[in-house]
Write an enzyme that holds these catalytic residues in place. Structure first.
Site, PDB file in Angstrom:
ATOM      1  N   THR A 420       0.432  -1.408   0.571  1.00  9.75           N
ATOM      2  CA  THR A 420       0.232   0.349   0.131  1.00  9.75           C
ATOM      3  C   THR A 420       0.840   1.393  -0.379  1.00  9.75           C
ATOM      4  O   THR A 420       1.553   1.934   1.162  1.00  9.75           O
ATOM      5  CB  THR A 420      -0.799   0.033   1.305  1.00  9.75           C
ATOM      6  N   LYS A 509      -7.451   1.879  -4.175  1.00  4.74           N
ATOM      7  CA  LYS A 509      -6.862   0.835  -2.337  1.00  4.74           C
ATOM      8  C   LYS A 509      -7.474   2.520  -1.581  1.00  4.74           C
ATOM      9  O   LYS A 509      -7.479   1.930  -0.629  1.00  4.74           O
ATOM     10  CB  LYS A 509      -5.342   0.328  -2.500  1.00  4.74           C
ATOM     11  N   LYS A 577       0.416   5.272   8.632  1.00  8.21           N
ATOM     12  CA  LYS A 577       0.848   5.389   6.940  1.00  8.21           C
ATOM     13  C   LYS A 577      -0.204   5.386   5.976  1.00  8.21           C
ATOM     14  O   LYS A 577      -0.763   6.386   5.196  1.00  8.21           O
ATOM     15  CB  LYS A 577       1.451   4.347   6.484  1.00  8.21           C
TER      16      LYS A 577
END
Length: 1389
Positions: A420, A509, A577
């Site tokens: 990711t 995503k 994150k």
């Protein structure tokens, strides 16, 4: 129609939900009637089979329940209390079921008014809504709340009207509160959904594609699923959200009144206000998509209208033409990566794996994989390289770092990046792979190598990774996707191919993670608010997951919060994150994402608090920490002040006079069997027996006392022994009572207010000897200990909060643990079901405060024989009301067996409290003997109190720790040796007039069973008894901490058979005077319970009873400075004026200080100078110690050891490291044997002090590595460091301190537990002083400036020597005071 009820239900006001409810009632066999003025609704109602009522009164006639729909608070008066109000027609005992949108406070006021006007109706609040889960599919849900009787009465009717019923016991507000929580979630989810669509639009991703993917992924919510299609189609008007804005404002207002932060809701509310403000005037018909796009600069309408494609269809096409892959490299075998790689092995791919964690490589080999020793080795000869590392930094490293993959990949290879990362990172990576480099670069990356990249982030978790059922969002060139299609297919259950090139997959995503992160955070905010509102959080969760406030993450993560289980399924730092990616991309794309940004900050806060590696649901702890609530699905922790203020006013008349009068008529003596001595904590002028022979009992009963205690100490025994003991006492009591005329008694089993002890065994033992009682009374209320029973729940106060007893450390007691906080359920739990909770009666606070003693008497007299009755109480007045009522019942012939805490006893006999007892009250304040403090209790509260005692009183207490391991687990010889050691030392200390603390080691040793734990307790307690028995010195006072400890010491060690309770040393802490038969007649004996008082209570009692003493430990001064973030000044003195100047400045500044004597000053002033300083320190009213500075020879240091110094400095800085260590270690051992702090110097300061000069070329800075060796070898307590500081004056350019070196030394000293000292503080700026303190300096040496002030004062002629002394003193005092303020020690004494 089958039904148990053929009653009538009335409706006042109808809406669509009312019609559904009426239809359900009719199907269940009820008759329904309604008053409504809207003819359309009336027609529908009549078609269902209902009957129309002509008026409000008629709607309520002959109904079992009346359902009243209220939309505004102004309607209440007319509907209920008007001339034609519904109350006029209601029959006695009817139910009012209130449906409303009004605030909880108005509902509470309505209930109060109904009570005040003697309405016989029962009020239930009902929040009626549609259930949106797959199970309910729009069917009716009802959340009801009300008092127990009303809920029981309403349950059949409510159940008949809905598919799912949630019932909350207690106040009638739960429905409106749940509605608020649900609205909070819906509001946050709405704005988050709009932000997500705006971001995807600006990122160039089709909104409908995002909708189709996310609505089947972890980012989905009911709002996203059901509102976004209307939004994208332009069907949603801005004005339709104005009610939402209004409702969210109400929620925020409620939160403000509770002082409860709702950051996510606050920003969502502001966003919706902004949006709705654009739908006014000429733009009143504006669509939300148009307005939102305009506000965020995103053309959502055009993006939604763009040509659609099917990502799954594209994926199928890619898979169909995918090329054969023979060999796969896989970098990153973490939790997800390992599952993915092993699944590829199961799918018959050859996989070479790499991970920095070597044990994982071994696991991978065992699973059938190959391994590489570096990313480069892993990438050789592969067709496809999968990168599944944590973040962009790691991805960059494994691809382009040392031994990176890019250089080793064969031409034509494909890279699947599944980490990711941000879309921008992926796009940049693709450009780098396609760039043409010149031959001057060592490795040439050219288009000719044909390296291809697929952006393929994954979703689904570890389990799905290992099963090959992940959701993958892939993007890239057709060629890259074709080359990797078989790999992507093997890993996924759902594969989406997103157009837009590399970065588009990560974009989708990113949108999913935006929503998922916000939904976790909003779930935390909602559940925390629910807990603050006093809702049952598990029931709240059940409601929300069936409502419009639900989301995939809410249903998945909130159970972790409810279980208080933060095992990391997905770490909180992952959302730090991922939401960081979102906020960074939003900034790049110029899309303001308010909700996502606030959610990111919440996760950052959780990470900063140290929870980053815990489960992401741990973000709820941010709210819990800030507000004190607990989301965990158990009884809520309540704000004490709020709860107590919410109760009805106390009974207006003080019953104490009535109790005295009634006791004159009631011949019964209260015989209190106390399972430890702490039960006397609320009485005074009462006697305690420690033995119960028939003769002793006869003697006591003949005096016809109103009360006396028998100390059983049964809590220290097994249940079998405790039962036998109680039977023995009751047998003797029965015999004794028969031999005394006109005597009767009531037995009270005084037990622990935190519900520990032998129940029901002791009660059963009493009944077996004295016969069955009319009722058992359970009353654990104890005000001084902060124990309250409210609505049958027993609470333990912790500061300003009420904690359910079952959630405290007391409930985890190794011998007497329990789970239930509800006393009805506790009785069932402890009796193992013999007495069901449903059969336990209760005297409520309402009955006590509204009915008074007469109502209590009536209730007790109406109990069935053999009942169990619990007593609620929140004040001493409540307890007195109950006691007065109980005495009335006894006068009517009723008999009771009471299991109570201490408060009941004092109110039952009419004790009037008096002030705490002090030594002067007993005439011993001038005695100069030492006191004895013995601590045996192990409850956490005691351990905290002991730590605070040592902190506050450590300077005068002599501490002796007894090893529990030696007493209970080792040989008899070791046990005896330990007992002898402690007893001998205690005798010596007490003989030297020192207060002495004997405490068991704090490591709790328990057995495998409750019996084994009790046996260990017995061994420890008996050892403490033996130690005290061997102490021959009579103490000034004795303090025993812990119930078992205090009992055993009194009876076995001190041989007391009788004692008088004089009063309390502090609230809840009884003080006895030992009887004449004891070893120390008349000595004050303080019985300090293990579970009473705050952390400072033990220290407070000891300080009030100890000999006057002052803080005199240099170590303590520096330790306090370290904790307080300041430093202590050590001032060189040369004469009496210097010492007095420092003490005077310290007293004026309320500051600690150190008087420091240099060897040259000692040479001139000798022992008288030291004596002068010691005397000044002892007489000061602030902490002052005396320090010997710069001892450069063994001779002068050894002599200094016996001169009365508190600490000394060993100065071996002129020696080599080896010689310095040997020299310092030698003195350190001698000084520590005298409990003196040892300071030493490493490095060497330049400059001149007291005619001793060190040249610049001789100076050396402190070396960190040498310092570690020096500290370890010498065992010093404080290190004087050389970081550029000098003795005497600094050069004209000013000080040049190496603060970086000081920082490194601070890290070392913190690890070693050593204080840092800085010499040469004269001339340092305020900035350098503060910087040094921040880096650990706790002591500054000051000489030059004080000397200078002294010398300057001499330059001005004075008339007399005394004037010279006064002038010098004032001059030095001014400098010293200034330094104290500079060092931050002012006000810290």
């Amino acid at each position: 129609m089958a039904t148990d009820c053929d009653g009538v239900v009335g409706f006042v006001g109808l809406d669509d939900l009312s019609l559904d409810m009426a239809a359900s009632l009719l199907r269940a066999g009820y008759k329904v009637q309604a008053f409504e003025i809207d003819e359309t609704l009336v027609d529908k109602f009549l078609k269902l089979g209902g009957t129309r009522s002509a008026s409000l009164i008629e709607a309520g006639k002959e109904v079992a329940a009346l359902i009243v729909l209220i939309s505004h608070v102004d309607q209440i008066n007319d509907v209920f209390f008007g001339q034609q109000g519904v109350l006029k027609g209601l029959q006695k005992g009817a139910l009012i079921i209130l449906r409303s949108t009004i605030l909880p406070s108005y509902i509470q006021n309505l209930e109060k008014r109904l009570r005040d006007e003697d309405s016989m109706a029962h009020l239930i609040e009902a929040y009626v809504s549609r259930g949106f889960s797959e199970v309910l599919e729009g069917r009716t849900m009802i959340t009801s709340s009300g008092r127990s009787e009303a809920n029981a009465k309403a349950q059949p009717i409510l159940s008949a009207m809905c598919e799912k019923l949630f019932t909350f016991e207690g106040e009638v507000c739960a429905g409106s509160k749940i509605k608020m929580v649900n609205e909070l979630l819906e509001g946050i989810h709405l704005v988050a959904a709009l932000e997500a669509i705006s971001l995807c639009t600006q990122a160039g991703i089709h909104p409908w594609i995002v909708y189709d993917i996310v609505s089947n992924a972890a980012g989905n919510s009911w709002i996203f699923k059901n509102h976004i299609p209307q939004f994208l189609r332009g069907d949603t008007k801005v004005h339709s959200y104005r009610t939402v804005v209004q409702n969210l404002g109400v929620v925020l207002d409620m939160a403000k009144s509770l002082i409860f932060p709702l950051p996510l809701l606050a920003v969502a509310h502001q966003q919706l206000i902004l949006g709705s403000s654009h739908g006014q005037g000429d733009d009143s018909d504006a669509t939300l998509v148009k307005v939102w796009g305009k506000l965020l600069g995103a053309n959502i309408q055009d993006a939604a209208s763009a040509e659609l494609y099917e990502p799954e269809q594209l994926a199928r096409q890619i898979i169909a033409k995918s090329t054969v892959v023979k060999r796969i490299g896989f970098i990153g075998l973490g939790a997800m990566g390992f599952g993915m790689a092993t699944h590829l092995l199961k799918s018959n791919f050859c996989v070479v794996g790499y991970d920095v964690y070597k044990p994982t490589l071994t696991r991978f080999v065992n699973a059938g994989g190959l391994i590489g020793n570096s990313p480069a080795e892993t990438s050789k000869d592969v067709d496809v390289l999968v990168v599944m590392v944590t973040n962009e930094t790691q991805a960059e490293s494994v691809l382009y770092g040392d031994l990176g993959a890019i250089a080793a990949l064969p031409s034509g290879a494909s890279i699947i990046l599944s980490s990711t990362v941000s879309p921008a990172f992926v796009s940049q990576l693709e450009r780098r792979l396609q760039s043409v480099f010149t031959p001057s670069v060592f490795v040439t990356y050219t288009l000719a190598r044909g390296l291809k990249l697929v952006d393929a982030p994954v979703s689904g978790g570890v389990k799905r990774a290992s099963e090959g059922t992940l959701t993958i969002m892939a993007s890239g060139t057709d060629e890259a996707l074709t080359c990797t299609g078989s790999v992507l297919s093997a890993l996924s259950e759902k594969l989406y191919v997103i157009r837009g090139g590399c970065g588009a997959g990560s974009g989708v995503k990113m949108i999913n993670q935006l929503l998922a992160g916000v939904h976790i955070a909003s779930g935390a905010e909602a559940m925390a608010l629910g807990a603050r509102l006093g809702l049952n959080t598990r029931m709240l969760f059940d409601f929300v997951k069936n409502s419009g406030g639900t989301s995939w993450m809410f249903e998945n993560r909130v159970p972790h919060m409810l279980d208080n289980d933060y095992t990391p399924y997905s770490a909180l730092d992952i959302f730090v994150k991922d939401l960081g990616i979102v906020t960074r991309e939003s900034s790049s794309l110029k899309v303001p994402l308010h909700i996502a940004t606030v959610a990111h900050q919440l996760f950052l806060a959780g990470s900063a608090a140290g929870w980053g590696r815990q489960d992401d649901a741990g973000v709820v702890k941010v709210y819990e920490t800030l507000t004190g609530v607990k989301v965990e699905g158990k009884l809520p922790v309540l704000k004490k002040e709020v709860v107590l203020q919410s109760l009805p006013p106390e009974w207006p008349l003080d019953p104490i006079d009535d109790i005295h009068r009634l006791n004159q008529s009631n011949s019964k003596t209260l015989v209190v069997l106390d399972d430890d001595p702490t039960g006397t904590q609320t009485v005074h002028d009462i006697e305690v027996l420690t033995e119960w022979s028939v003769e002793s009992l006869v003697e006591k009963l003949r005096k016809k006392p109103k009360c006396f205690f028998i100390l059983t100490n049964s809590r220290s025994l097994s249940s079998e022994k405790a039962s036998a003991l109680i039977k023995d006492i009751c047998g003797n009591l029965s015999v004794a009572a028969k031999s005394v005329e006109n005597i009767d008694y009531t037995v009270v089993l005084r037990g622990d207010s935190t519900l520990r002890g032998h129940f029901p065994e002791e009660a059963d033992a009493v009944v077996s000897l004295l016969g069955e009682m009319d009722a058992w009374i359970i009353c654990p209320f104890f005000l001084q200990g902060g124990r309250y029973t409210i609505k049958d729940i027993h609470y333990v106060a912790d500061s300003d909060w009420l904690v359910p007893a079952g959630d405290t450390e007391f409930a985890r007691d190794a011998s007497f643990g329990y789970k239930s906080s509800n006393l009805r359920e506790w009785v069932e739990e402890k009796t193992r079901g013999r007495i069901p909770a449903s059969s336990v009666s209760s005297i409520s606070i309402n009955l006590l405060r509204e009915g008074g003693p007469d109502a209590v008497c009536d209730t007790l007299c109406n109990l069935q024989k053999g009942s169990t009755c619990i007593v609620n109480a929140a004040s001493e007045r409540d307890m007195a009301v109950f006691s007065a009522g109980m005495i009335q019942a006894e006068l009517r012939g009723k008999s009771f067996l009471c299991r109570t805490a201490a408060s009941f006893v004092s109110t039952r006999i009419g004790i009037i409290p008096k002030a705490p007892i002090l030594p002067k009250d007993l005439g011993i304040n001038k005695e100069r003997k030492g006191g004895l403090i013995v601590v045996g209790s192990y409850v956490p509260k005691t351990t905290k109190q002991v730590e605070e005692l040592k902190l506050q009183c450590g300077h005068f207490l002599k501490k002796l720790e007894v090893s529990v391991d030696k007493l209970a687990m080792k040989s008899l010889e070791e046990r005896e040796e330990e007992i002898n050691r402690v007893a001998e030392m205690a005798n010596l200390f007490l003989g030297a007039s020192k207060d002495t603390l004997i405490m068991t080691s704090r490591e709790l040793i328990t057995g495998k069973t409750a019996c084994e734990s009790l046996e260990i307790n017995f061994k420890v307690s008996s050892a403490l008894v033996e130690i005290v028995r061997r102490i021959s010195t009579r103490p000034r006072y004795i303090l025993a901490k812990g119930g078992i400890t205090s009992s055993d010491l009194a009876t076995k060690a001190l041989e007391a058979k009788c004692a008088k309770v004089v009063g309390q040393a502090l609230a809840g802490i009884p003080l006895w005077q030992l009887g004449p038969e004891s070893r120390h007649p008349g000595v004050p004996y303080i019985v300090f319970p293990g579970n009473v008082g705050d952390s400072k209570a033990l220290a407070d009692v000891v300080k009030s009873w100890a000999l006057p003493s002052r803080l005199s430990s240099t170590k303590e001064l520096l330790l306090n400075a370290e904790r307080g973030g300041y430093a202590v000044g050590a001032f060189n003195v040369y004469n009496m004026e210097g010492a007095e100047a420092v003490v005077a400045a310290a007293e004026e500044e309320n500051s600690p200080a150190i008087l420091q004597i240099h060897p040259s000053a000692l040479k001139q002033g000798g022992i008288p100078l030291v004596a002068c300083c010691v005397s000044a320190a002892e007489q000061a009213n602030v902490p002052i110690t005396v320090h010997f500075d710069h001892g450069t020879s063994k001779q002068e240091l050894v002599e200094a050891l016996d001169l009365g110094f508190d600490s000394l400095m060993v100065d071996g800085s002129h020696l080599s490291l080896k010689d310095n260590i040997a020299y310092t270690k030698y003195i350190s051992l001698l000084a520590h044997s005298k409990n003196m702090l040892v300071e030493a110097e490493l490095g060497r300061l330049s400059g001149t002090e007291d005619d001793l000069t060190v040249e610049d070329y001789e100076a050396r800075l402190t070396d960190v590595n040498q310092a570690e060796e020096f500290i370890d070898e010498t065992g010093i307590d404080a290190l004087a460091v050389c970081i550029g500081n000098v003795h005497g004056k600094y050069p004209a350019s000013g000080p040049n301190l190496r603060l970086d070196l000081l920082k490194d030394l601070h890290v070392l000293s913190s690890k070693k537990g050593v204080f840092l000292v800085l010499h040469g503080a004269s001339g340092l700026s305020e900035e350098l002083i503060k910087a040094s303190i921040q880096r650990g300096v706790t002591k500054f040496n000051v000489n030059t400036e004080v000397r200078k002030a002294y010398m300057n004062s001499l330059s001005n002629p004075k008339q007399d020597l005394v004037h010279v002394m006064a002038s010098a003193k004032e001059a030095m005092k001014a400098v010293v005071a200034e330094k104290m303020r500079l060092f931050g020690s002012s006000g810290k004494a």
